[in-house]
Scaffold this active site. Structure first.
Site: not given
Ligand code: AHR
Length: 502
Positions: A72, A173, A292, A352
């Site tokens: 993001n 995204e 992800e 992550q």
């Protein structure tokens, strides 16, 4: 005891496992960078401020590629802020995570870190608040030899040779309402296509990942992929998939079945890519980048409190999920799912890597330890390279809240280039062991060399700085073959298993 079987044949192959299936992700988020990989002044920091204990832990995972700098975060990021003299770099409000980004670590520093960690960068560009123009600029900065505005800027900033970044993500995204610069599928497809063309005109050797929908649960899922691919199919190489699972209700059987959804998700995206291929009469095949994936839910409430108290501070301890044993089992199953789809999933990033929903944890000024999920990833990365085999699995099945016909035994197999074989298997049964009958006749003389098991009697058991080895794999005695080419192995209830045959 339940019974299950696997038939393996060296000629039943799914496809080559791309090493990049064992990729990971570091975002400018929380303590991933500041307090994670980078902590100048820490007793174990190197001359550049990078923690040597973290580098060692990353190296043990064998991570060939790291997605960076978001996430993001990237949708409001100005790459120019992250290069040049550190003291002149601006501080910016990060509207993705409501913190302040100081840009102390930028492209040059991160590239140096990836070298130390034995990895490559997978660089995400901002297609949220920015567009094709800034996308081509950063490719020129990073990958062009010299004698142009941005490549010369890189050289002036101390990096003579191009970074040679091969894989680039076209935003992140972009269908999510939480994203800066959210777009419709058509808007995104058009922008991604124009950015892709210009980026490849600067450096034709790069590979590009277009954003799929941000999850299979999104109302946009499916239509998003179809519409955006219609616009950018000819100029991109991969479609991204993102998926996190959680167990907020404590339903372990249901949680461990989540990979049924993951498998379905992968197959749906493959079907859409191939439908667009057919429609366009194209000879190009688009592959998947599952960039992800993980378990994520433990820290949700804690994060709300942190934002209430400390909004806009630097390096807030966000998304610090503490992983338990059942999370490690699901991560094992997710790796199995990726391997079983290795013909189309060519890149995957465990999201992550450090502190932020991560296998590796650190304390500021203190230690570094492996969470439970570290181990299945480490073992798959170590023993899951080669060619994925089409393992024919027969297993008892169960039904649970969201899924039916869930195989108790989840398994994948990899044939290594030296002829040896590794089988990865999760026994999802809560209480019963499984007697696994492995039929390896086509391999002739293969013998079970090692059986590694991850198990804990408490599904909620965790590793901590004080007790880092609470959940850790062990090597168990191997059983003898029962007859030529057949091997019986007991898989403990709720266990992750690595069976190494030579
Ligand atoms: O990995 C954490 C966040 O999850 C990423 O920034 C975003 O892409 C996803 O929603």
């Amino acid at each position: 005891m339940k019974k299950a079987g696997i038939i393996l044949d060296k000629d039943y192959q799914i496809g080559r496992v791309d090493d990049r299936l064992y990729g990971s992700f570091i975002e400018h988020l929380g303590r991933a960078v500041y307090g994670g990989i980078y902590e100048p002044g820490h007793p174990l920091a190197d001359e550049a401020g990078f923690r040597k204990d973290v580098i060692a832990a990353v190296k043990k995972l064998g991570v060939p590629i790291v997605r960076y700098p978001g996430g993001n975060f990237v949708s409001g990021f100005h790459w120019e802020d992250s290069v040049g003299p550190v003291e002149q770099r601006p501080k910016r409000l990060d509207l993705a995570w409501f913190t302040t980004e100081t840009n102390e670590v930028g492209l040059h520093e991160f590239a140096a870190w990836t070298k130390k960690a034995g990895s490559d960068i997978m660089y995400a560009i901002n297609l949220g608040t920015r567009g094709p123009e800034q996308a081509r600029d950063i490719v020129e900065y990073a990958n062009h030899k010299g004698n142009s505005r941005f490549s010369d800027m890189r050289i002036a900033n101390g990096q003579k040779d191009p970074f040679g970044i091969k894989v680039w993500c076209l935003g992140n995204e972009m269908d999510g309402p939480w994203q800066m610069g959210q777009k419709t599928a058509y808007e995104y497809g058009r922008t991604a296509n124009e950015a892709a063309k210009m980026m490849k005109w600067v450096d034709p050797s790069i590979e590009l990942v277009a954003c799929g929908s941000s999850g299979s649960g999104m109302p946009t899922f499916g239509d998003w992929e179809l519409t955006m691919l219609n616009e950018c199919y000819d100029n991109i190489d991969y479609v991204s998939l993102h998926r996190y699972y959680g167990n907020p209700t404590g339903d372990t059987q249901n949680f461990l079945a989540s990979t049924m959804d993951m498998d379905d998700f992968i197959k749906s995206v493959v079907a859409i890519c191939d439908a667009v291929k057919g429609k366009k009469h194209s000879s190009r095949k688009i592959h998947l980048s599952f960039d992800e994936w993980n378990v994520w839910y433990h820290s949700n409430e804690q994060d709300k409190e942190i934002w209430k108290r400390e909004k806009w501070n630097r390096a807030l301890p966000l998304l610090e999920d503490i992983y338990n044993f059942e999370d490690a089992l699901l991560v094992g199953s997710m790796l199995i799912t990726l391997l079983r789809n290795a013909d189309r999933v060519k890149i995957a990033c465990l999201a992550q890597l450090v502190n932020v929903i991560a296998p590796i944890m650190t304390r500021n000024g203190g230690g570094c330890w492996a969470q439970t999920i570290y181990y299945p990833f480490m073992q798959a990365s170590a023993y899951g390279r080669g060619t994925a085999l089409n393992a024919i699995v027969s297993s008892p099945k169960y039904d649970c809240k969201e899924y039916t016909d869930v195989p108790v035994l989840d398994a994948a197999a990899v044939l290594h280039d030296d002829g040896s074989v590794t089988v990865f298997a999760v026994n999802r049964d809560l209480t019963e062991d499984v007697l696994l009958d492995l039929d390896l006749r086509s391999f002739g003389t293969l013998k079970l060399k090692e059986h590694l098991v991850l198990h804990h009697d408490d599904v909620k058991a965790v590793n901590t700085e004080e007790n880092p080895d609470n959940v850790k794999p062990v090597s168990v005695p191997v059983v003898e073959s029962t007859e030529e080419g057949r091997i019986l192995v007991k898989l403990q209830a709720l266990s992750w298993n690595v069976l190494r045959f030579e």
